[in-house]
Write a protein that holds these residues in place. Sequence first.
Motif, PDB file in Angstrom:
ATOM      1  N   CYS A 249       0.826  -1.211   0.000  1.00  0.00           N
ATOM      2  CA  CYS A 249       0.000   0.000   0.000  1.00  0.00           C
ATOM      3  C   CYS A 249       0.858   1.259   0.000  1.00  0.00           C
ATOM      4  O   CYS A 249       1.872   1.352   0.697  1.00  0.00           O
ATOM      5  N   VAL A 250       0.412   2.249  -0.782  1.00  0.00           N
ATOM      6  CA  VAL A 250       1.035   3.572  -0.827  1.00  0.00           C
ATOM      7  C   VAL A 250      -0.060   4.605  -0.611  1.00  0.00           C
ATOM      8  O   VAL A 250      -1.084   4.591  -1.300  1.00  0.00           O
ATOM      9  N   CYS A 256       5.745   3.637   2.565  1.00  0.00           N
ATOM     10  CA  CYS A 256       6.189   2.980   1.338  1.00  0.00           C
ATOM     11  C   CYS A 256       5.918   3.845   0.105  1.00  0.00           C
ATOM     12  O   CYS A 256       4.919   4.572   0.046  1.00  0.00           O
ATOM     13  N   THR A 257       6.812   3.745  -0.875  1.00  0.00           N
ATOM     14  CA  THR A 257       6.618   4.359  -2.179  1.00  0.00           C
ATOM     15  C   THR A 257       6.546   3.267  -3.238  1.00  0.00           C
ATOM     16  O   THR A 257       6.817   2.094  -2.958  1.00  0.00           O
ATOM     17  N   GLU A 258       6.221   3.682  -4.467  1.00  0.00           N
ATOM     18  CA  GLU A 258       6.138   2.711  -5.562  1.00  0.00           C
ATOM     19  C   GLU A 258       7.494   2.101  -5.904  1.00  0.00           C
ATOM     20  O   GLU A 258       7.559   1.102  -6.606  1.00  0.00           O
ATOM     21  N   ARG A 259       8.574   2.665  -5.409  1.00  0.00           N
ATOM     22  CA  ARG A 259       9.919   2.184  -5.748  1.00  0.00           C
ATOM     23  C   ARG A 259      10.479   1.255  -4.685  1.00  0.00           C
ATOM     24  O   ARG A 259      11.641   0.823  -4.785  1.00  0.00           O
ATOM     25  N   GLN A 260       9.684   0.943  -3.675  1.00  0.00           N
ATOM     26  CA  GLN A 260      10.144   0.086  -2.579  1.00  0.00           C
ATOM     27  C   GLN A 260       9.333  -1.201  -2.517  1.00  0.00           C
ATOM     28  O   GLN A 260       8.282  -1.338  -3.152  1.00  0.00           O
ATOM     29  N   GLY A 319       4.998  -6.886  -0.763  1.00  0.00           N
ATOM     30  CA  GLY A 319       4.621  -6.540  -2.132  1.00  0.00           C
ATOM     31  C   GLY A 319       5.255  -5.244  -2.578  1.00  0.00           C
ATOM     32  O   GLY A 319       5.611  -4.381  -1.758  1.00  0.00           O
ATOM     33  N   ALA A 320       5.412  -5.122  -3.869  1.00  0.00           N
ATOM     34  CA  ALA A 320       5.884  -3.858  -4.438  1.00  0.00           C
ATOM     35  C   ALA A 320       4.861  -2.760  -4.161  1.00  0.00           C
ATOM     36  O   ALA A 320       3.653  -2.997  -4.217  1.00  0.00           O
ATOM     37  N   GLY A 321       5.336  -1.559  -3.867  1.00  0.00           N
ATOM     38  CA  GLY A 321       4.431  -0.454  -3.587  1.00  0.00           C
ATOM     39  C   GLY A 321       3.549  -0.127  -4.786  1.00  0.00           C
ATOM     40  O   GLY A 321       4.035  -0.014  -5.914  1.00  0.00           O
ATOM     41  N   VAL A 322       2.257   0.009  -4.531  1.00  0.00           N
ATOM     42  CA  VAL A 322       1.279   0.323  -5.582  1.00  0.00           C
ATOM     43  C   VAL A 322       0.409   1.473  -5.094  1.00  0.00           C
ATOM     44  O   VAL A 322      -0.194   1.400  -4.023  1.00  0.00           O
ATOM     45  N   TYR A 323       0.356   2.529  -5.895  1.00  0.00           N
ATOM     46  CA  TYR A 323      -0.474   3.692  -5.570  1.00  0.00           C
ATOM     47  C   TYR A 323      -1.831   3.579  -6.268  1.00  0.00           C
ATOM     48  O   TYR A 323      -1.944   2.998  -7.340  1.00  0.00           O
ATOM     49  N   TYR A 328      -6.872   3.206 -11.099  1.00  0.00           N
ATOM     50  CA  TYR A 328      -5.839   3.123 -12.124  1.00  0.00           C
ATOM     51  C   TYR A 328      -4.512   3.165 -11.392  1.00  0.00           C
ATOM     52  O   TYR A 328      -4.046   4.219 -10.971  1.00  0.00           O
ATOM     53  N   GLU A 329      -3.914   2.007 -11.210  1.00  0.00           N
ATOM     54  CA  GLU A 329      -2.825   1.822 -10.266  1.00  0.00           C
ATOM     55  C   GLU A 329      -1.465   2.158 -10.888  1.00  0.00           C
ATOM     56  O   GLU A 329      -1.289   2.101 -12.107  1.00  0.00           O
ATOM     57  N   ARG A 330      -0.493   2.459 -10.015  1.00  0.00           N
ATOM     58  CA  ARG A 330       0.857   2.767 -10.479  1.00  0.00           C
ATOM     59  C   ARG A 330       1.887   2.154  -9.554  1.00  0.00           C
ATOM     60  O   ARG A 330       1.776   2.223  -8.328  1.00  0.00           O
ATOM     61  N   SER A 331       2.901   1.520 -10.159  1.00  0.00           N
ATOM     62  CA  SER A 331       4.069   1.044  -9.430  1.00  0.00           C
ATOM     63  C   SER A 331       5.307   1.442 -10.231  1.00  0.00           C
ATOM     64  O   SER A 331       5.229   2.265 -11.143  1.00  0.00           O
TER      65      SER A 331
END
Length: 348
Positions: A249-250, A256-260, A319-323, A328-331
């Motif tokens: 979760c972001v 957490c960020t999408e890059r972590q 999990g990889a960070g997902v915003y 409409y999700e972004r990692s």
Amino acid sequence: MKKLNLKKYTDFIVKETSDLLNIDSPTGYTEEAAAWVKKEFEKLGFKATLTNKGGVIVDLTGKDKKNGLLLEAHTDTLGGMVATIKSNGRLKLTNLGGMNPNNAETENVRVVTKFNGIYEGTFQLNNASIHVNGDYDDTKRTWESCEVVLDEDVNSKEDVEKLGISVGDIVCFEPNVRVTKSGYIKSRFLDDKLSVGILLGLAKYIKENEITPKRALYAHITVFEEVGHGGCGSVPEGCTEAISVDMGCVGDGLTCTERQVSICAKDSGGPYSYPIVQALMKAAKDTGADYAVDIYPHYGSDVEATLRSGNDLRHGLIGAGVYASHGYERSHRDGAENTLKLLIGYCC
């Protein structure tokens, strides 16, 4: 552990994820995606089998058969189902999983009929023209106030029924997959197809580096996570631990960020096994994975379903960070790579 050069595996993860994202698989309509996942693991040289429920179990080999580790990710997504064919030829939907009409509005859809092929349309607010509808701004977006407008010449319920569309047909929302030059991955349904891509990357790493994991290692790609029972069952014999590899979760209040890679300490179902959280943090540090530890306020995972079905297991969630989850999700490819690093350190 020596510094890991994982660029080619991250490239592979992004490619596999993109391919899987473009296969429609809302909960209840996952056969094509599961068959694709099974084939991709088999191409890497691993034994993969379909469960009765429709998921995929993969044997990633390993030494200690009495202390096995199960990694869980899911390929089912949010979506819709035809609930009513309206008198004007429009379709009222019911949601599959947590699909939210607020962020589904104006999206292109595919209506998958049971016996008569696939039809395209758009999910719109009822009376969607701003120049006509004076209440457009104030109307709450709900499954009652929105509808599918079919891209067919239909003006009545009878017209729609002649196409072979009926109640219970699956409605798939366009994922709109895009990978930017800066490494961001944008799409609906990164939750959880990005994690399936990451597990394929882990399998490729294990095979190409001729690694035999220290304990028996399995992957379960589930198909009913979005409705709460994906991880109920199909635990290989000898497993003592299960980890969900799902979206991190972001958002506000989280680090957490999408890059972590995110390590979850607690979600709405309660705390994860404390020793597992500690061990995951150590694996991240040992491999140089950029990580965060967070608490998710509105979240449930496959591994909790696995425990609730009666399995005696230690459990964790990463999990990889997902915003913008469930929208409409972004990692980012860095988030995928950091998750892979952690998994290599933990499993290999």
